[in-house]
Enzyme design. Structure first.
Site, PDB file in Angstrom:
ATOM      1  N   HIS A   1      51.760  45.941  29.491  1.00 28.05           N
ATOM      2  CA  HIS A   1      50.945  45.831  30.699  1.00 28.05           C
ATOM      3  C   HIS A   1      50.242  47.139  31.045  1.00 28.05           C
ATOM      4  O   HIS A   1      49.334  47.150  31.876  1.00 28.05           O
ATOM      5  CB  HIS A   1      51.836  45.400  31.863  1.00 28.05           C
ATOM      6  CG  HIS A   1      51.238  44.344  32.740  1.00 28.05           C
ATOM      7  ND1 HIS A   1      50.190  43.528  32.354  1.00 28.05           N
ATOM      8  CD2 HIS A   1      51.544  43.964  34.015  1.00 28.05           C
ATOM      9  CE1 HIS A   1      49.889  42.702  33.344  1.00 28.05           C
ATOM     10  NE2 HIS A   1      50.682  42.939  34.366  1.00 28.05           N
TER      11      HIS A   1
ATOM     12  N   ASN B   1      49.420  44.341  40.724  1.00 26.21           N
ATOM     13  CA  ASN B   1      48.940  43.241  41.561  1.00 26.21           C
ATOM     14  C   ASN B   1      48.096  43.688  42.749  1.00 26.21           C
ATOM     15  O   ASN B   1      47.442  42.855  43.381  1.00 26.21           O
ATOM     16  CB  ASN B   1      50.116  42.408  42.058  1.00 26.21           C
ATOM     17  CG  ASN B   1      50.828  41.681  40.935  1.00 26.21           C
ATOM     18  OD1 ASN B   1      50.508  41.861  39.760  1.00 26.21           O
ATOM     19  ND2 ASN B   1      51.790  40.861  41.278  1.00 26.21           N
TER      20      ASN B   1
ATOM     21  N   ASP C   1      45.156  45.075  29.692  1.00 31.30           N
ATOM     22  CA  ASP C   1      45.781  44.344  28.596  1.00 31.30           C
ATOM     23  C   ASP C   1      45.295  42.896  28.619  1.00 31.30           C
ATOM     24  O   ASP C   1      44.833  42.405  29.650  1.00 31.30           O
ATOM     25  CB  ASP C   1      47.303  44.379  28.743  1.00 31.30           C
ATOM     26  CG  ASP C   1      47.765  43.766  30.065  1.00 31.30           C
ATOM     27  OD1 ASP C   1      47.410  44.322  31.119  1.00 31.30           O
ATOM     28  OD2 ASP C   1      48.450  42.724  30.039  1.00 31.30           O
TER      29      ASP C   1
ATOM     30  N   ASN D   1      46.610  39.505  36.940  1.00 36.84           N
ATOM     31  CA  ASN D   1      46.721  39.803  38.373  1.00 36.84           C
ATOM     32  C   ASN D   1      45.986  41.068  38.798  1.00 36.84           C
ATOM     33  O   ASN D   1      45.519  41.166  39.929  1.00 36.84           O
ATOM     34  CB  ASN D   1      48.195  39.908  38.770  1.00 36.84           C
ATOM     35  CG  ASN D   1      48.876  38.562  38.788  1.00 36.84           C
ATOM     36  OD1 ASN D   1      48.243  37.532  39.032  1.00 36.84           O
ATOM     37  ND2 ASN D   1      50.172  38.541  38.510  1.00 36.84           N
TER      38      ASN D   1
END
Length: 212
Positions: free
Chosen positions: A27, A76, A101, A122
């Site tokens: 991530h 997020n 990513d 997100n």
């Protein structure tokens, strides 16, 4: 005062999560790509500051003003940091590149494009919501897709073996693509790098065997 950059890209945002436990996870491909870019720049060319809930690096690339941003808000909520900094600098959505990513690209592949949906990411979803626009440039770094239902845990894992080698090469490839976009234009970068896949050691060994 708004920054001026003839390439059209004034702000490059790398997405990821802050903290040592996330440093090498899938991530954090956006963070790692920006770090790769900064390592390739002349020493002292970019000044690091902590502002807009981010690590921000301001400087020049071939005489043009350029800003790198690593939001520290966690993935997020990345949009709040991007909106704060872009508004402060007078930067429009179309002058922003976001590096993230991507589950739908295999490890070793990168893809550059403008606009589109968040694709279930997100961080991108937060940025689109906060900016009120999806018209920013994206650089997507392939991390591969896990078995169904395993996505949340998967993106927070690291790479091993040949996959790790391919991923590291893809970061270098992505950094090259960003530099090409800055110097030769976005279309030139997309044409040159969107179809390229980084090679693992096994791939390279096979090519050498063929040549011999």
């Amino acid at each position: 005062m708004a920054l001026r950059n003839e390439s059209g890209i004034k702000l490059i945002v790398g997405l990821g999560n802050p903290g040592s436990e996330y440093e090498k996870t899938r991530h954090n491909a956006g963070f790692m790509t920006v770090e790769e870019l900064l390592r390739s720049m002349p020493e002292g060319a970019f000044e690091a500051v902590h502002t807009a809930e981010s690590r921000v690096f301001s400087g020049r690339f071939r005489g043009k003003k350029l800003v790198f941003q690593l939001p520290l808000t966690y993935m997020n909520c990345s949009g709040s940091a991007v909106k704060t900094l872009s508004c402060r600098l007078g930067i429009l959505p179309e002058e922003i590149m976001v590096i993230s990513d991507d589950l739908d690209l295999p490890v070793g592949r990168i893809r550059m494009r403008r606009g589109g949906s968040d694709g279930g990411h997100n961080g991108l979803k937060s940025i689109i919501s906060e900016l009120g626009s999806a018209n920013f440039l994206r650089m997507r770094i392939g991390i591969g897709r896990p078995a169904p239902g395993k996505t949340v845990d998967y993106v927070l894992t690291g790479f091993e073996g040949e996959e790790s080698v391919q991923f590291q090469e893809s970061l270098k490839l992505a950094a090259e693509a960003v530099r090409t976009a800055l110097t030769a234009g976005i279309s030139a970068a997309m044409n040159k790098y969107n179809a390229v896949r980084s090679e693992s050691k096994t791939d390279l060994q096979m090519e050498k065997t063929k040549e011999n």
